[in-house]
Design a protein around this motif. Structure first.
Motif, PDB file in Angstrom:
ATOM      1  N   ALA A 480     -89.148  32.292  25.332  1.00  0.00           N
ATOM      2  CA  ALA A 480     -88.093  31.900  26.268  1.00  0.00           C
ATOM      3  C   ALA A 480     -88.392  30.567  26.941  1.00  0.00           C
ATOM      4  O   ALA A 480     -87.480  29.760  27.162  1.00  0.00           O
ATOM      5  N   PHE A 481     -89.661  30.301  27.260  1.00  0.00           N
ATOM      6  CA  PHE A 481     -90.004  29.141  28.084  1.00  0.00           C
ATOM      7  C   PHE A 481     -90.588  27.972  27.289  1.00  0.00           C
ATOM      8  O   PHE A 481     -90.410  26.820  27.686  1.00  0.00           O
ATOM      9  N   VAL A 482     -91.311  28.244  26.220  1.00  0.00           N
ATOM     10  CA  VAL A 482     -92.084  27.190  25.574  1.00  0.00           C
ATOM     11  C   VAL A 482     -91.400  26.672  24.311  1.00  0.00           C
ATOM     12  O   VAL A 482     -91.150  25.471  24.175  1.00  0.00           O
ATOM     13  N   GLU A 483     -91.095  27.551  23.394  1.00  0.00           N
ATOM     14  CA  GLU A 483     -90.616  27.106  22.084  1.00  0.00           C
ATOM     15  C   GLU A 483     -89.300  26.333  22.121  1.00  0.00           C
ATOM     16  O   GLU A 483     -89.167  25.323  21.427  1.00  0.00           O
ATOM     17  N   PRO A 484     -88.296  26.750  22.923  1.00  0.00           N
ATOM     18  CA  PRO A 484     -87.015  26.025  22.860  1.00  0.00           C
ATOM     19  C   PRO A 484     -87.107  24.554  23.249  1.00  0.00           C
ATOM     20  O   PRO A 484     -86.403  23.721  22.693  1.00  0.00           O
ATOM     21  N   GLY A 485     -87.949  24.218  24.208  1.00  0.00           N
ATOM     22  CA  GLY A 485     -87.996  22.836  24.684  1.00  0.00           C
ATOM     23  C   GLY A 485     -89.210  22.062  24.223  1.00  0.00           C
ATOM     24  O   GLY A 485     -89.442  20.934  24.682  1.00  0.00           O
ATOM     25  N   GLU A 486     -90.007  22.642  23.352  1.00  0.00           N
ATOM     26  CA  GLU A 486     -91.233  21.969  22.927  1.00  0.00           C
ATOM     27  C   GLU A 486     -90.930  20.891  21.885  1.00  0.00           C
ATOM     28  O   GLU A 486     -90.332  21.169  20.831  1.00  0.00           O
ATOM     29  N   PRO A 487     -91.327  19.622  22.121  1.00  0.00           N
ATOM     30  CA  PRO A 487     -91.101  18.566  21.117  1.00  0.00           C
ATOM     31  C   PRO A 487     -92.028  18.743  19.923  1.00  0.00           C
ATOM     32  O   PRO A 487     -93.046  19.438  20.003  1.00  0.00           O
ATOM     33  N   LEU A 488     -91.698  18.105  18.824  1.00  0.00           N
ATOM     34  CA  LEU A 488     -92.540  18.193  17.635  1.00  0.00           C
ATOM     35  C   LEU A 488     -93.918  17.592  17.894  1.00  0.00           C
ATOM     36  O   LEU A 488     -94.936  18.121  17.440  1.00  0.00           O
ATOM     37  N   VAL A 489     -93.931  16.488  18.640  1.00  0.00           N
ATOM     38  CA  VAL A 489     -95.193  15.808  18.938  1.00  0.00           C
ATOM     39  C   VAL A 489     -95.169  15.369  20.394  1.00  0.00           C
ATOM     40  O   VAL A 489     -94.163  14.821  20.868  1.00  0.00           O
ATOM     41  N   ARG A 490     -96.266  15.609  21.109  1.00  0.00           N
ATOM     42  CA  ARG A 490     -96.438  15.105  22.476  1.00  0.00           C
ATOM     43  C   ARG A 490     -97.441  13.960  22.438  1.00  0.00           C
ATOM     44  O   ARG A 490     -98.586  14.147  22.000  1.00  0.00           O
ATOM     45  N   ALA A 491     -97.014  12.798  22.904  1.00  0.00           N
ATOM     46  CA  ALA A 491     -97.898  11.633  22.912  1.00  0.00           C
ATOM     47  C   ALA A 491     -98.777  11.632  24.148  1.00  0.00           C
ATOM     48  O   ALA A 491     -98.368  12.083  25.228  1.00  0.00           O
ATOM     49  N   ALA A 535    -106.308   9.666  17.853  1.00  0.00           N
ATOM     50  CA  ALA A 535    -106.037   8.519  16.994  1.00  0.00           C
ATOM     51  C   ALA A 535    -107.232   7.581  16.890  1.00  0.00           C
ATOM     52  O   ALA A 535    -107.422   6.911  15.865  1.00  0.00           O
ATOM     53  N   GLN A 536    -108.051   7.508  17.920  1.00  0.00           N
ATOM     54  CA  GLN A 536    -109.181   6.571  17.901  1.00  0.00           C
ATOM     55  C   GLN A 536    -110.305   7.091  17.003  1.00  0.00           C
ATOM     56  O   GLN A 536    -110.847   6.361  16.166  1.00  0.00           O
ATOM     57  N   SER A 537    -110.672   8.335  17.137  1.00  0.00           N
ATOM     58  CA  SER A 537    -111.760   8.894  16.329  1.00  0.00           C
ATOM     59  C   SER A 537    -111.270   9.518  15.036  1.00  0.00           C
ATOM     60  O   SER A 537    -112.081   9.881  14.182  1.00  0.00           O
ATOM     61  N   ARG A 538    -109.938   9.645  14.892  1.00  0.00           N
ATOM     62  CA  ARG A 538    -109.319  10.269  13.729  1.00  0.00           C
ATOM     63  C   ARG A 538    -109.791  11.709  13.535  1.00  0.00           C
ATOM     64  O   ARG A 538    -109.964  12.183  12.416  1.00  0.00           O
ATOM     65  N   ARG A 539    -109.997  12.378  14.632  1.00  0.00           N
ATOM     66  CA  ARG A 539    -110.413  13.772  14.594  1.00  0.00           C
ATOM     67  C   ARG A 539    -109.205  14.680  14.768  1.00  0.00           C
ATOM     68  O   ARG A 539    -108.354  14.449  15.637  1.00  0.00           O
ATOM     69  N   CYS A 540    -109.152  15.708  13.919  1.00  0.00           N
ATOM     70  CA  CYS A 540    -108.061  16.684  13.980  1.00  0.00           C
ATOM     71  C   CYS A 540    -108.609  18.008  14.484  1.00  0.00           C
ATOM     72  O   CYS A 540    -109.584  18.543  13.930  1.00  0.00           O
ATOM     73  N   HIS A 541    -107.997  18.521  15.528  1.00  0.00           N
ATOM     74  CA  HIS A 541    -108.405  19.806  16.102  1.00  0.00           C
ATOM     75  C   HIS A 541    -107.285  20.819  15.871  1.00  0.00           C
ATOM     76  O   HIS A 541    -106.113  20.552  16.180  1.00  0.00           O
ATOM     77  N   ARG A 542    -107.656  21.976  15.349  1.00  0.00           N
ATOM     78  CA  ARG A 542    -106.686  23.052  15.144  1.00  0.00           C
ATOM     79  C   ARG A 542    -107.125  24.267  15.956  1.00  0.00           C
ATOM     80  O   ARG A 542    -108.314  24.623  15.981  1.00  0.00           O
ATOM     81  N   TYR A 543    -106.154  24.900  16.614  1.00  0.00           N
ATOM     82  CA  TYR A 543    -106.453  26.017  17.500  1.00  0.00           C
ATOM     83  C   TYR A 543    -105.598  27.226  17.132  1.00  0.00           C
ATOM     84  O   TYR A 543    -104.418  27.098  16.805  1.00  0.00           O
ATOM     85  N   GLY A 547    -104.034  27.833  24.208  1.00  0.00           N
ATOM     86  CA  GLY A 547    -104.753  26.901  25.062  1.00  0.00           C
ATOM     87  C   GLY A 547    -104.382  27.054  26.519  1.00  0.00           C
ATOM     88  O   GLY A 547    -103.406  27.689  26.889  1.00  0.00           O
ATOM     89  N   ALA A 548    -105.179  26.468  27.380  1.00  0.00           N
ATOM     90  CA  ALA A 548    -104.984  26.607  28.816  1.00  0.00           C
ATOM     91  C   ALA A 548    -103.664  25.990  29.250  1.00  0.00           C
ATOM     92  O   ALA A 548    -102.810  26.632  29.807  1.00  0.00           O
ATOM     93  N   LYS A 549    -103.508  24.719  28.977  1.00  0.00           N
ATOM     94  CA  LYS A 549    -102.271  24.032  29.317  1.00  0.00           C
ATOM     95  C   LYS A 549    -102.308  22.639  28.709  1.00  0.00           C
ATOM     96  O   LYS A 549    -103.346  22.163  28.240  1.00  0.00           O
ATOM     97  N   VAL A 550    -101.168  21.988  28.724  1.00  0.00           N
ATOM     98  CA  VAL A 550    -101.070  20.627  28.212  1.00  0.00           C
ATOM     99  C   VAL A 550    -101.613  19.679  29.268  1.00  0.00           C
ATOM    100  O   VAL A 550    -101.213  19.739  30.432  1.00  0.00           O
ATOM    101  N   VAL A 551    -102.525  18.795  28.870  1.00  0.00           N
ATOM    102  CA  VAL A 551    -103.138  17.847  29.805  1.00  0.00           C
ATOM    103  C   VAL A 551    -102.929  16.436  29.285  1.00  0.00           C
ATOM    104  O   VAL A 551    -102.707  16.206  28.087  1.00  0.00           O
ATOM    105  N   GLU A 552    -103.021  15.484  30.177  1.00  0.00           N
ATOM    106  CA  GLU A 552    -102.889  14.074  29.794  1.00  0.00           C
ATOM    107  C   GLU A 552    -104.181  13.600  29.145  1.00  0.00           C
ATOM    108  O   GLU A 552    -105.273  13.796  29.694  1.00  0.00           O
ATOM    109  N   ARG A 553    -104.061  12.966  27.956  1.00  0.00           N
ATOM    110  CA  ARG A 553    -105.231  12.460  27.253  1.00  0.00           C
ATOM    111  C   ARG A 553    -104.810  11.219  26.473  1.00  0.00           C
ATOM    112  O   ARG A 553    -104.093  11.308  25.477  1.00  0.00           O
ATOM    113  N   LYS A 554    -105.243  10.066  26.923  1.00  0.00           N
ATOM    114  CA  LYS A 554    -104.842   8.799  26.318  1.00  0.00           C
ATOM    115  C   LYS A 554    -105.270   8.729  24.850  1.00  0.00           C
ATOM    116  O   LYS A 554    -106.395   9.082  24.496  1.00  0.00           O
TER     117      LYS A 554
END
Length: 572
Positions: A480-491, A535-543, A547-554
């Motif tokens: 109800a809260f997450v999937e309908p408004g979740e974008p494909l990619v969060r920058a 994008a800088q280290s080209r590391r891919c993390h899969r979970y 997760g706890a919550k969405v956080v800002e990460r440059k």
């Protein structure tokens, strides 16, 4: 020159061959002029009657008197205007429920058709703290959602309002003169009966000062026997401090809210002395009532239980460090008080209102008063932080648990629109269990007492036929809260606290964001739920967890795969 249409209109109302705007044989008279009678006296009467009807139509008070239910429904919100309360206004506090019928402009409107309250919840009394500035929008939202199955509801606020938002609920003023009421009432309040304990020594506090009341309350608290859950009034395990509240004590709204807790509990207990549980919530709190009922059913309400979302405080009662004072139940997630606890604290409520009037937060006042009555926060009921939640269930604020079948009891800070989403989640849960009625046949009274009416010998569980039965799980809330408004990619975002799928927590190399995203979406086991790409280290993390919550990460990008946070084994 006077226009010809004026002369035609007055002298020859039935003339058919004159032009309205300049003559000629092809014109037609205005429609109204052709309807007027020829005789001047009759014309005058018609005009006067028309003016009277127009004046009545544009008079808002007259429209309310004649309007049907459709007009009333359209104007429900702005009609809730509280009557001012002055020191000379006589008030019977709290007035009995059956006297609280609206006498305002909506008194004639039929009450909205509602399903009967769930009889399994008949022993719960819910007190909703609100304010005159927000009640008209917030109370109707929750009244049409989780409160629709609750019979005993009181709105506790800072003004007397007959009909809040067209719901038929009255808001009680528990703020005005609360301290004066405590001084005057003493041990005996409202019902004209002597109260329990030493506070009953003087009728309605006659001749008692604040010092007298404090001394009597201290004596009453000493005389209270220790409850079965608390030896000598002390908890057998040290409750762990939780989230510390943020002080906003410099705002009027916060000060008024702090003044609603203890007087609000007193009003709720006095109005419903036979209830088993007293639940205090904010008007932006959502209670998943079926899950609340499931959590409370195994408990003995005659024992002194006090719990919710545990939190620590500083700045009241001489406490200067977080964790040094008693753990308090956070008011936003709901304060749950058993009948046994309410009976014990009732003897000293007036003393607590006086003693803790300067404490900046109301739910801390409640905890201090509970402590004075020998009752401490019961952390054995509130076993995790995803049961009673102090934030809304959005991915930016809430840590969704790994278990998608976890049953939330409450959320806080929900707007009316978010309340509608929670009701949609509960409707989905109701439909999911109703699709498998055979599951109820396997639920015995001993294994699932919350499905049955207390003392009912009927073999069929009452929940089977209840329209309010909605065992909502975290997966329902997520959809109800997450999937309908979740974008494909969060920058420029990342995910914290999630369980990594790779053994190397640093992630694996990926040539691009698209490759990382494709690895998660293409997981053959369909375990990958959330991904993050640096994008800088080209590391891919899969979970495999949200997760706890969405956080800002440059420099990072993240996203999720819809439809994978599911509850595969839903319990009743």
């Amino acid at each position: 020159m006077e226009p010809r249409h004026r002369k035609i209109y007055l002298d020859h109302p039935l003339r058919k061959h004159a032009s309205v705007h300049g003559g000629g044989a092809g014109g037609a008279l205005p429609f109204a002029s052709r309807l007027l009678p020829r005789r001047p006296s009759l014309r005058l009467a018609v005009v006067v009657a028309a003016l009277f009807l127009l004046a009545r139509f544009f008079n808002p008070n007259s429209r309310h008197e004649d309007a049907g239910p459709a007009v009333v429904a359209a104007e429900a919100d702005p009609a809730v205007v509280p009557s001012p309360v002055t020191k000379d206004t006589p008030r019977a506090y709290p007035p009995p429920i059956h006297h609280l019928r609206s006498t305002g402009p909506h008194a004639h409107a039929p009450a909205p058709r509602r399903a009967p309250a769930d009889p399994r919840w008949s022993r719960y009394a819910v007190g909703v703290k609100s304010g005159v500035g927000v009640a008209a929008t917030r109370i109707p939202a929750i009244h049409g959602a989780y409160l629709r199955g609750v019979e005993r509801v009181m709105v506790l606020g800072d003004a007397d309002v007959e009909d809040v938002g067209g719901t038929g609920l009255r808001m009680y003023d528990v703020v005005s003169d609360a301290v004066r009421e405590a001084l005057l009432s003493g041990a005996e309040r409202y019902r004209g009966k002597g109260r329990r304990g030493k506070l009953g020594a003087k009728r309605r506090g006659e001749g008692m000062t604040a010092a007298d009341l404090k001394a009597a309350g201290d004596a009453a608290a000493r005389d209270l026997p220790p409850g079965p859950d608390f030896a000598g009034g002390k908890h057998d395990t040290a409750p762990a401090p939780a989230v510390a509240p943020v002080s906003t004590k410099d705002t009027d709204g916060w000060r008024n809210d702090a003044n609603k807790f203890l007087p609000g509990l007193r009003a709720l207990y006095d109005e419903h002395p036979d209830a088993d549980w007293y639940i205090l919530v904010d008007d932006d709190t959502y209670l998943a009532m079926e899950n609340v009922h499931r959590a409370l059913s195994p408990l003995d309400a005659s024992h002194p239980h006090y719990f919710g979302a545990g939190a620590s405080f500083a700045g009241c009662d001489g406490v200067t460090r977080f964790g040094d004072g008693p753990t308090f139940a956070h008011g936003g997630a709901g304060i749950f008080i058993s009948r046994g606890a309410a009976e014990r604290i009732d003897a000293i409520l007036d003393v607590c209102i006086l003693n803790y009037a300067t404490c900046w937060v109301g739910d801390v006042r409640m905890a201090l008063c509970m402590r004075d009555a020998g009752i401490l926060f019961n952390d054995r009921v509130a076993t995790n932080t995803t049961q009673f939640v102090t934030v809304p269930p959005t991915p930016d604020e809430f840590h969704y648990p790994d278990d998608a079948c976890a049953r939330p009891a409450s959320f806080h800070h929900l707007s009316p629109a978010a309340v509608a989403l929670m009701r949609a989640a509960e409707d989905a849960a109701h439909a999911a269990v109703q699709a498998h009625p055979e599951a109820f046949a396997r639920a015995s009274r001993d294994a699932a007492p919350h499905l049955y009416l207390p003392g009912d010998t009927d073999a069929a569980p009452a929940a089977l036929d209840s329209v309010h039965y909605a065992p909502v799980v975290m997966a329902d809330v997520w959809r109800a809260f997450v999937e309908p408004g979740e974008p494909l990619v969060r920058a420029n975002t990342g995910r914290t606290g999630a369980a990594p799928m790779e053994r190397d927590e640093a992630g694996t190399l990926a040539a691009s964001l698209d490759e990382c995203r494709a690895r998660c979406h293409g997981d053959p086991a369909r375990r990958c739920l959330v991904w993050e790409y640096d994008a800088q280290s080209r590391r891919c993390h899969r979970y495999a967890t949200p997760g706890a919550k969405v956080v800002e990460r440059k420099g990072s990008f993240s996203g999720m795969v819809p439809g994978r946070y599911v509850c595969r084994h839903r319990s009743l």
